[in-house]
Design a protein around this motif. Structure first.
Motif, PDB file in Angstrom:
ATOM      1  N   SER A   1       0.827  -1.213   0.000  1.00 50.83           N
ATOM      2  CA  SER A   1       0.000   0.000   0.000  1.00 50.83           C
ATOM      3  C   SER A   1       0.864   1.267   0.000  1.00 50.83           C
ATOM      4  N   LEU A   2       2.006   1.198   0.685  1.00 47.48           N
ATOM      5  CA  LEU A   2       2.928   2.343   0.661  1.00 47.48           C
ATOM      6  C   LEU A   2       3.483   2.555  -0.745  1.00 47.48           C
ATOM      7  N   ALA A   3       3.806   1.436  -1.425  1.00 50.57           N
ATOM      8  CA  ALA A   3       4.321   1.540  -2.799  1.00 50.57           C
ATOM      9  C   ALA A   3       3.280   2.196  -3.698  1.00 50.57           C
ATOM     10  N   VAL A   4       2.016   1.785  -3.549  1.00 49.20           N
ATOM     11  CA  VAL A   4       0.935   2.391  -4.358  1.00 49.20           C
ATOM     12  C   VAL A   4       0.851   3.888  -4.043  1.00 49.20           C
ATOM     13  N   GLY A   5       0.939   4.223  -2.775  1.00 52.46           N
ATOM     14  CA  GLY A   5       0.863   5.627  -2.369  1.00 52.46           C
ATOM     15  C   GLY A   5       1.993   6.462  -2.950  1.00 52.46           C
ATOM     16  N   PHE A   6       3.213   5.954  -2.841  1.00 54.24           N
ATOM     17  CA  PHE A   6       4.367   6.736  -3.318  1.00 54.24           C
ATOM     18  C   PHE A   6       4.390   6.833  -4.848  1.00 54.24           C
TER      19      PHE A   6
ATOM     20  N   ILE B   1       5.535   3.933   9.396  1.00 54.06           N
ATOM     21  CA  ILE B   1       4.332   4.739   9.163  1.00 54.06           C
ATOM     22  C   ILE B   1       4.658   6.223   9.356  1.00 54.06           C
ATOM     23  N   ARG B   2       5.439   6.500  10.371  1.00 48.28           N
ATOM     24  CA  ARG B   2       5.817   7.889  10.656  1.00 48.28           C
ATOM     25  C   ARG B   2       6.635   8.463   9.499  1.00 48.28           C
ATOM     26  N   ARG B   3       7.566   7.683   8.967  1.00 54.69           N
ATOM     27  CA  ARG B   3       8.370   8.157   7.830  1.00 54.69           C
ATOM     28  C   ARG B   3       7.489   8.371   6.605  1.00 54.69           C
ATOM     29  N   ALA B   4       6.574   7.439   6.359  1.00 54.57           N
ATOM     30  CA  ALA B   4       5.673   7.590   5.206  1.00 54.57           C
ATOM     31  C   ALA B   4       4.811   8.842   5.371  1.00 54.57           C
TER      32      ALA B   4
ATOM     33  N   ALA C   1      -1.369  22.156  -7.064  1.00 55.47           N
ATOM     34  CA  ALA C   1      -1.905  22.532  -5.751  1.00 55.47           C
ATOM     35  C   ALA C   1      -2.880  21.494  -5.210  1.00 55.47           C
ATOM     36  N   TRP C   2      -3.597  20.810  -6.113  1.00 55.04           N
ATOM     37  CA  TRP C   2      -4.609  19.849  -5.671  1.00 55.04           C
ATOM     38  C   TRP C   2      -4.020  18.559  -5.095  1.00 55.04           C
ATOM     39  N   LEU C   3      -2.708  18.380  -5.227  1.00 53.68           N
ATOM     40  CA  LEU C   3      -2.076  17.233  -4.551  1.00 53.68           C
ATOM     41  C   LEU C   3      -1.996  17.486  -3.045  1.00 53.68           C
ATOM     42  N   ALA C   4      -1.883  18.756  -2.677  1.00 52.77           N
ATOM     43  CA  ALA C   4      -1.653  19.114  -1.270  1.00 52.77           C
ATOM     44  C   ALA C   4      -2.787  18.655  -0.337  1.00 52.77           C
ATOM     45  N   PRO C   5      -4.048  18.934  -0.646  1.00 51.48           N
ATOM     46  CA  PRO C   5      -5.095  18.502   0.298  1.00 51.48           C
ATOM     47  C   PRO C   5      -5.229  16.982   0.397  1.00 51.48           C
ATOM     48  N   ILE C   6      -4.989  16.288  -0.714  1.00 56.43           N
ATOM     49  CA  ILE C   6      -5.071  14.823  -0.679  1.00 56.43           C
ATOM     50  C   ILE C   6      -3.980  14.280   0.252  1.00 56.43           C
ATOM     51  N   ALA C   7      -2.742  14.743   0.035  1.00 53.79           N
ATOM     52  CA  ALA C   7      -1.619  14.249   0.857  1.00 53.79           C
ATOM     53  C   ALA C   7      -1.779  14.672   2.323  1.00 53.79           C
ATOM     54  N   ALA C   8      -2.248  15.878   2.555  1.00 51.75           N
ATOM     55  CA  ALA C   8      -2.409  16.357   3.941  1.00 51.75           C
ATOM     56  C   ALA C   8      -3.509  15.582   4.670  1.00 51.75           C
ATOM     57  N   THR C   9      -4.554  15.198   3.955  1.00 51.91           N
ATOM     58  CA  THR C   9      -5.640  14.424   4.575  1.00 51.91           C
ATOM     59  C   THR C   9      -5.142  13.031   4.971  1.00 51.91           C
ATOM     60  N   VAL C  10      -4.295  12.449   4.123  1.00 53.12           N
ATOM     61  CA  VAL C  10      -3.699  11.141   4.447  1.00 53.12           C
ATOM     62  C   VAL C  10      -2.928  11.244   5.777  1.00 53.12           C
ATOM     63  N   VAL C  11      -2.131  12.289   5.914  1.00 52.07           N
ATOM     64  CA  VAL C  11      -1.316  12.467   7.131  1.00 52.07           C
ATOM     65  C   VAL C  11      -2.206  12.693   8.352  1.00 52.07           C
ATOM     66  N   ALA C  12      -3.218  13.523   8.198  1.00 47.77           N
ATOM     67  CA  ALA C  12      -4.118  13.812   9.334  1.00 47.77           C
ATOM     68  C   ALA C  12      -4.779  12.525   9.821  1.00 47.77           C
ATOM     69  N   PHE C  13      -5.210  11.682   8.883  1.00 48.76           N
ATOM     70  CA  PHE C  13      -5.857  10.436   9.285  1.00 48.76           C
ATOM     71  C   PHE C  13      -4.869   9.514  10.001  1.00 48.76           C
ATOM     72  N   LEU C  14      -3.650   9.418   9.471  1.00 47.48           N
ATOM     73  CA  LEU C  14      -2.651   8.529  10.093  1.00 47.48           C
ATOM     74  C   LEU C  14      -2.360   8.948  11.529  1.00 47.48           C
ATOM     75  N   VAL C  15      -2.228  10.256  11.757  1.00 48.10           N
ATOM     76  CA  VAL C  15      -1.962  10.749  13.115  1.00 48.10           C
ATOM     77  C   VAL C  15      -3.146  10.437  14.029  1.00 48.10           C
ATOM     78  N   ALA C  16      -4.360  10.652  13.511  1.00 49.83           N
ATOM     79  CA  ALA C  16      -5.546  10.402  14.334  1.00 49.83           C
ATOM     80  C   ALA C  16      -5.704   8.906  14.621  1.00 49.83           C
ATOM     81  N   TYR C  17      -5.433   8.074  13.621  1.00 51.80           N
ATOM     82  CA  TYR C  17      -5.667   6.626  13.751  1.00 51.80           C
ATOM     83  C   TYR C  17      -4.615   5.964  14.645  1.00 51.80           C
TER      84      TYR C  17
END
Lengths: 133, 182
Positions: free
Chosen positions: A107-112, B150-153, B123-139
């Motif tokens: 899943s990380l590979a797909v993401g990156f 996970i932290r590095r990703a 610019a539209w990549l930013a909200p998608i990537a930021a939402t991924v990070v917000a969810f990971l921190v919350a989860y």
């Protein structure tokens, strides 16, 4: 117990000792499924943006179709589709992978890879290569 | 001293939402980087996670608002078409139409052809990537300290969100300087 001692060359200046508490926190780990769903969804959304931009340059009819808002032009469709795709994939995979452990490496590979496609496909010198003349 | 409604929305989009995201990035990255058991105590992890959780969701919402206001409020003014009969090679006649004003001269055309074209898409990549990070921190919460992969990703997604927003923000500032909206 971890400790840190500061010494000084001048004997008049007292040394201080900084100690930190050794602590432990026990916490139940979570399943990897929801995280995997999020990485894949992020990659899919980013890749969709990186694919739809060159595609709309290559196919004028698609560019016209993506004009869902007269003021915004084709940028409307080009950005709404990847954004919706991101949330839909996230929701669907999130439900599928809930309470499951999934291979995070894939899943990380797909993401990156998705992020890379997104960055490449939105770079004008790259997508201009596909512009129909 | 007057601020028109177009100028106000440009300020809200760029100097408001956009700047909040860009300025908060360093704090978020430092929080993610230092979320390691060897660097902080249990109390430190709890405190950082609470702050990161709130901060990342605020940043995700703010960056969505940045791209939505930019695309649906400011951008239509930027790409407005001049009335028929206006000479598209006469920049002086196109000051109310920034896109056409920039394209009217070879010395400014690249601000649109490269700068705006890149900004409006990346610019539209930013909200998608930021939402991924917000969810990971919350989860994951404090568990992120024990999941370095996970932290590095999350840091990579966060950095991509920042780079996309920074490119868009920088070109937004340059283009507004070259062809301001009034």
């Amino acid at each position: 117990m971890a400790q840190f001692t500061a010494t000084s060359a001048a004997s008049q200046t007292p040394s201080i000792l900084i100690e930190t508490k050794p602590e432990e926190m026990s916490i139940v780990d979570v399943k990897t499924g929801p995280a995997a769903a999020t990485f894949i969804a992020g990659g899919v959304g980013a890749a969709a943006l990186g694919i739809i931009v060159p595609l709309s340059e290559a196919i004028p009819a698609l560019k016209t179709w993506l004009t869902w808002n007269a003021g915004v032009g084709p940028l409307a469709g080009k950005t709404i589709i990847p954004s919706i795709l991101f949330f839909v994939v996230w929701l669907v995979l999130g439900l599928m992978f809930r309470d499951k452990n999934v291979n995070l490496r894939t899943s990380l590979a797909v993401g990156f890879v998705g992020l890379f496609i997104g960055l490449l496909g939105t770079f004008p010198p790259f997508y201009d290569l596909f512009t129909a003349h | 001293m007057e601020v028109t409604s177009k100028e106000l929305w440009t300020i809200i989009h760029g100097m408001g939402f956009g700047a909040i995201f860009l300025l908060a990035f360093a704090g978020g990255l430092a929080g993610l980087y230092s979320l390691r058991p060897e660097l902080v105590t249990v109390a430190g992890i709890r405190e950082r996670v609470r702050r990161l959780n709130v901060g990342m969701w605020v940043m995700a919402v703010v960056v969505w608002l940045t791209v939505i206001t930019g695309t649906y409020i400011v951008y239509p003014w930027y790409r407005a078409t001049p009335p028929k009969g206006v000479d598209l090679t006469n920049a002086a006649a196109l000051v109310e139409y920034p896109r056409y004003f920039l394209l009217a001269s070879h010395t400014t055309a690249e601000w649109h052809k490269f700068g705006m074209e890149w900004k409006e898409h990346v610019a539209w990549l930013a909200p998608i990537a930021a939402t991924v990070v917000a969810f990971l921190v919350a989860y994951y919460g404090p568990r992120l300290a024990k999941h370095p992969e996970i932290r590095r990703a999350a840091m990579i997604f966060f950095a991509v969100a920042f780079l996309a927003a920074a490119a868009a923000g920088a070109f937004g500032a340059f283009i507004t300087k070259a062809a301001p909206l009034h």
